[in-house]
Design an enzyme around this catalytic site. Structure first.
Site, mmCIF file in Angstrom:
data_model
loop_
_atom_site.group_PDB
_atom_site.id
_atom_site.type_symbol
_atom_site.label_atom_id
_atom_site.label_comp_id
_atom_site.label_asym_id
_atom_site.label_seq_id
_atom_site.Cartn_x
_atom_site.Cartn_y
_atom_site.Cartn_z
ATOM 1 N N HIS A 243 14.949 6.878 -15.159
ATOM 2 C CA HIS A 243 15.934 6.624 -16.095
ATOM 3 C C HIS A 243 16.041 6.340 -17.383
ATOM 4 O O HIS A 243 16.812 6.612 -18.338
ATOM 5 C CB HIS A 243 16.638 5.385 -15.285
ATOM 6 C CG HIS A 243 17.095 5.957 -13.927
ATOM 7 N ND1 HIS A 243 18.407 6.489 -13.708
ATOM 8 C CD2 HIS A 243 16.716 5.602 -12.730
ATOM 9 C CE1 HIS A 243 18.263 6.777 -12.444
ATOM 10 N NE2 HIS A 243 17.489 6.167 -11.749
ATOM 11 N N HIS B 52 18.975 9.060 -5.782
ATOM 12 C CA HIS B 52 18.332 9.347 -6.997
ATOM 13 C C HIS B 52 18.138 10.576 -6.995
ATOM 14 O O HIS B 52 17.772 11.264 -6.245
ATOM 15 C CB HIS B 52 17.112 8.271 -7.087
ATOM 16 C CG HIS B 52 16.324 8.524 -8.211
ATOM 17 N ND1 HIS B 52 16.281 7.868 -9.175
ATOM 18 C CD2 HIS B 52 15.486 9.765 -8.507
ATOM 19 C CE1 HIS B 52 15.417 8.186 -10.175
ATOM 20 N NE2 HIS B 52 14.891 9.382 -9.615
ATOM 21 N N GLU C 195 14.917 7.511 -1.979
ATOM 22 C CA GLU C 195 16.551 6.840 -2.536
ATOM 23 C C GLU C 195 17.333 7.913 -2.113
ATOM 24 O O GLU C 195 17.263 9.013 -3.142
ATOM 25 C CB GLU C 195 16.467 6.173 -3.726
ATOM 26 C CG GLU C 195 15.372 5.099 -3.782
ATOM 27 C CD GLU C 195 15.486 4.756 -5.494
ATOM 28 O OE1 GLU C 195 15.884 5.405 -6.210
ATOM 29 O OE2 GLU C 195 14.718 3.693 -5.542
ATOM 30 N N ASP D 99 21.687 8.117 -10.718
ATOM 31 C CA ASP D 99 21.800 7.426 -9.365
ATOM 32 C C ASP D 99 23.195 7.826 -9.181
ATOM 33 O O ASP D 99 24.003 7.222 -9.915
ATOM 34 C CB ASP D 99 21.484 5.904 -9.321
ATOM 35 C CG ASP D 99 19.995 5.567 -9.473
ATOM 36 O OD1 ASP D 99 19.214 6.645 -9.334
ATOM 37 O OD2 ASP D 99 19.908 4.440 -9.897
HETATM 38 ZN ZN LIG Z 1 17.549 6.244 -9.805
#
Ligand SMILES: [Zn+2]
Length: 114
Positions: free
Chosen positions: A23, A97, A94, A30
């Site tokens: 990021h 993500h 995740e 996200d």
């Molecule tokens: Zn992320």
């Protein structure tokens, strides 16, 4: 946040600020999906849920155990499908993500943002 989780099993969910995350290079997002009314689709966990239930690599097991529903898994599959079509890569840990490249490529191409 890193100080709280760095020596625990939750460390995989938080970036070490000394290294930064994708990021920080501007190559990761996200995201989730909304329906036509602007309501978030049910993905089985909220974004940034720190636990195995959020990890795509265990979805089949959680579906079989009844901890995720078919609808929740299908929402995650739809999100991955549209993000892959847009050129993003998903990760195993995740569901929210997505990234355009890995760390080495990001380091070569972009400056890290604080
Ligand atoms: Zn992320």
């Amino acid at each position: 946040m890193w100080a709280m989780v760095s020596n625990t099993e939750k460390a995989i969910y938080v970036a070490n600020p000394a290294i930064g995350s994708l990021h920080n290079y501007g190559v990761a997002v996200d995201v989730s999906l909304l329906n036509e009314k602007g309501e978030e689709l049910d993905m089985g966990t909220p974004v940034d849920y720190f636990g195995e239930l959020a990890e795509p690599r265990y979805e089949k097991r959680f579906l079989a155990e009844g901890k995720l529903t078919r609808e929740q898994v299908s929402h995650r599959l739809l999100l991955r499908e549209v993000m892959r079509e847009a050129g993003f890569q998903d990760i195993a840990t995740e569901w929210w993500h997505f990234q355009l490249c890995g760390r080495e490529e990001a380091k070569k191409k972009y400056e890290i943002l604080p």
